[in-house]
Design a protein around this motif. Sequence first.
Motif, PDB file in Angstrom:
ATOM      1  N   PHE A  32       3.743   7.286  10.089  1.00 28.91           N
ATOM      2  CA  PHE A  32       5.000   7.959   9.743  1.00 28.91           C
ATOM      3  C   PHE A  32       6.168   6.971   9.782  1.00 28.91           C
ATOM      4  O   PHE A  32       6.980   6.910   8.844  1.00 28.91           O
ATOM      5  CB  PHE A  32       5.231   9.113  10.726  1.00 28.91           C
ATOM      6  N   CYS A  33       6.254   6.199  10.850  1.00 30.85           N
ATOM      7  CA  CYS A  33       7.356   5.234  10.979  1.00 30.85           C
ATOM      8  C   CYS A  33       7.215   4.093   9.973  1.00 30.85           C
ATOM      9  O   CYS A  33       8.206   3.649   9.372  1.00 30.85           O
ATOM     10  CB  CYS A  33       7.396   4.679  12.401  1.00 30.85           C
ATOM     11  N   GLY A  34       5.979   3.611   9.771  1.00 30.77           N
ATOM     12  CA  GLY A  34       5.769   2.513   8.831  1.00 30.77           C
ATOM     13  C   GLY A  34       6.110   2.895   7.410  1.00 30.77           C
ATOM     14  O   GLY A  34       6.754   2.115   6.679  1.00 30.77           O
ATOM     15  N   PRO A 167       2.230  11.656  -3.484  1.00 31.00           N
ATOM     16  CA  PRO A 167       3.244  11.536  -4.550  1.00 31.00           C
ATOM     17  C   PRO A 167       3.966  10.190  -4.529  1.00 31.00           C
ATOM     18  O   PRO A 167       4.270   9.635  -5.598  1.00 31.00           O
ATOM     19  CB  PRO A 167       4.213  12.694  -4.242  1.00 31.00           C
ATOM     20  N   GLN A 168       4.222   9.655  -3.342  1.00 32.45           N
ATOM     21  CA  GLN A 168       4.883   8.356  -3.253  1.00 32.45           C
ATOM     22  C   GLN A 168       4.009   7.251  -3.831  1.00 32.45           C
ATOM     23  O   GLN A 168       4.487   6.376  -4.571  1.00 32.45           O
ATOM     24  CB  GLN A 168       5.205   8.047  -1.782  1.00 32.45           C
ATOM     25  N   LEU A 169       2.726   7.274  -3.512  1.00 35.63           N
ATOM     26  CA  LEU A 169       1.797   6.279  -4.056  1.00 35.63           C
ATOM     27  C   LEU A 169       1.727   6.375  -5.576  1.00 35.63           C
ATOM     28  O   LEU A 169       1.735   5.348  -6.282  1.00 35.63           O
ATOM     29  CB  LEU A 169       0.406   6.491  -3.444  1.00 35.63           C
ATOM     30  N   ILE A 192       0.462   1.352   2.773  1.00 35.20           N
ATOM     31  CA  ILE A 192       0.596   2.324   3.864  1.00 35.20           C
ATOM     32  C   ILE A 192       0.318   3.737   3.362  1.00 35.20           C
ATOM     33  O   ILE A 192      -0.329   4.544   4.043  1.00 35.20           O
ATOM     34  CB  ILE A 192       2.004   2.229   4.474  1.00 35.20           C
ATOM     35  N   CYS A 193       0.788   4.049   2.151  1.00 35.69           N
ATOM     36  CA  CYS A 193       0.538   5.385   1.586  1.00 35.69           C
ATOM     37  C   CYS A 193      -0.958   5.630   1.380  1.00 35.69           C
ATOM     38  O   CYS A 193      -1.454   6.728   1.650  1.00 35.69           O
ATOM     39  CB  CYS A 193       1.285   5.539   0.266  1.00 35.69           C
ATOM     40  N   LEU A 194      -1.677   4.619   0.913  1.00 32.52           N
ATOM     41  CA  LEU A 194      -3.119   4.783   0.698  1.00 32.52           C
ATOM     42  C   LEU A 194      -3.838   4.999   2.028  1.00 32.52           C
ATOM     43  O   LEU A 194      -4.737   5.847   2.131  1.00 32.52           O
ATOM     44  CB  LEU A 194      -3.685   3.557  -0.018  1.00 32.52           C
ATOM     45  N   VAL A 195      -3.447   4.257   3.069  1.00 32.64           N
ATOM     46  CA  VAL A 195      -4.039   4.465   4.395  1.00 32.64           C
ATOM     47  C   VAL A 195      -3.704   5.859   4.911  1.00 32.64           C
ATOM     48  O   VAL A 195      -4.558   6.564   5.477  1.00 32.64           O
ATOM     49  CB  VAL A 195      -3.549   3.384   5.372  1.00 32.64           C
TER      50      VAL A 195
END
Length: 434
Positions: A32-34, A167-169, A192-195
């Motif tokens: 979340f923070c990353g 959606p961001q990815l 990070i989104c994919l993880v």
Amino acid sequence: MDGPSGGCPPPATAAPSRAKLPLGIVFSTALFCGEGAAAAVLCLSYGHSDDRFWLALTIFFVLCPSVLVQLTLIFVHRDLSRDRPLVLLMHLLQLGPIIRCIEALVVYCWSGKEEEPYVTITRKRRLRKGYEVEMEQEVGHSVRRLATHRNAFKRMAVIQAFLGSTPQLTLQLYISILEKYVPAARAVLMGICLVSVTYGALVCNILAIQVKYDDYKVQLRPLAFLCIVLWRSLEISTRVAVLVLFSTVFKHWIIPIALANLLVVFFLPWVQFWRSGTRLPDNIEKNFSRVGTVVVLCAFTLLYASINMFCWSAVQLKLADRDLIDKSQNWGRLAVYYVARLAENTALVILWYFFKTDVYENICTPLLVVQLLLGYCLGIYFMLLFFQYLHPCRQLFRHNVADFLHCVCCHRHTPGTPLRLQAPYEPGVRHSIV
């Protein structure tokens, strides 16, 4: 109960349960923070280059799921009826997961240092080499509080993954293709989104198993964990890539296709509920009115539809049920979903191949088409491998994957021999998907 080769060992006496290190909570908070930090750096870049449209969309896909995450944590912990101004302030500042993570770590550090009375005794059953072993555990205050934190963060991980990270990815991959350039900040955010979305899909699988087999102690082996990660990462990454490639050529057609995917899955559970003629479940929240219950169920159904747009949700909604989940193992629905999704991906990527623009002149497009389709098929292979050999409760399946494939291919039904397990005398702690 008799096992395959003799009597079952007697149930063990109740033993105090030990608190486990909340690694999942720490990992969810780090994601979340990353993701928020990487999105902030990327927004600064968009601001310097005066890309206001991309800046607005990037901020929206950060703030919208963040608000839903804060509401979820408040809802699970029931903080509105408690006097906790500092915690509510942190949630208003969109920093709720951080204070919750610190709370969980403090509870873990203090657990076991002094003897505490147990709150309740839970009974679970564990499958060991064909035997069913009943286990009893004394649950203390620390273990119970940590369990509440874990349940909240599991739901947070799913919301963050499918209403924010996915959606961001998709957006950042679309921008990268149009600009033919991937800056470091965008690459970090996409990674990070994919993880995050892979972890969210993994949590979906775990929640589905816990809800369907509520009376059993479920624990994933490392090989099963790896198989799910490979299955979900391949399934989601290829799906996102296909949608982005199609949207770069058919900009106006991608919107009705996405809405059709979302609305069909959204309204299907409601149509089934209205046809059943049953009443709305009254165990969502005792203080909710009927309107509040409908709003919560609609939000939950929207999350369910968002998950199914990119990957298999691992559960089927049943709004008339107390737990909102259809606990039957329906291989037909699983097969229909993946056949339909594979056909849709194939059609979209072939249309992209024949109508592609000069943006892809430096890419071997036939090889890319083959890679995307093979990647999705490989994800399906890992899914079948998990259900056939690595599922922690596969002994409870009345029919497994091999039986279903044999029935489809040979047009005859060969039922498997189910493991005859008795229902527990006293059910343990119930898991709710909401």
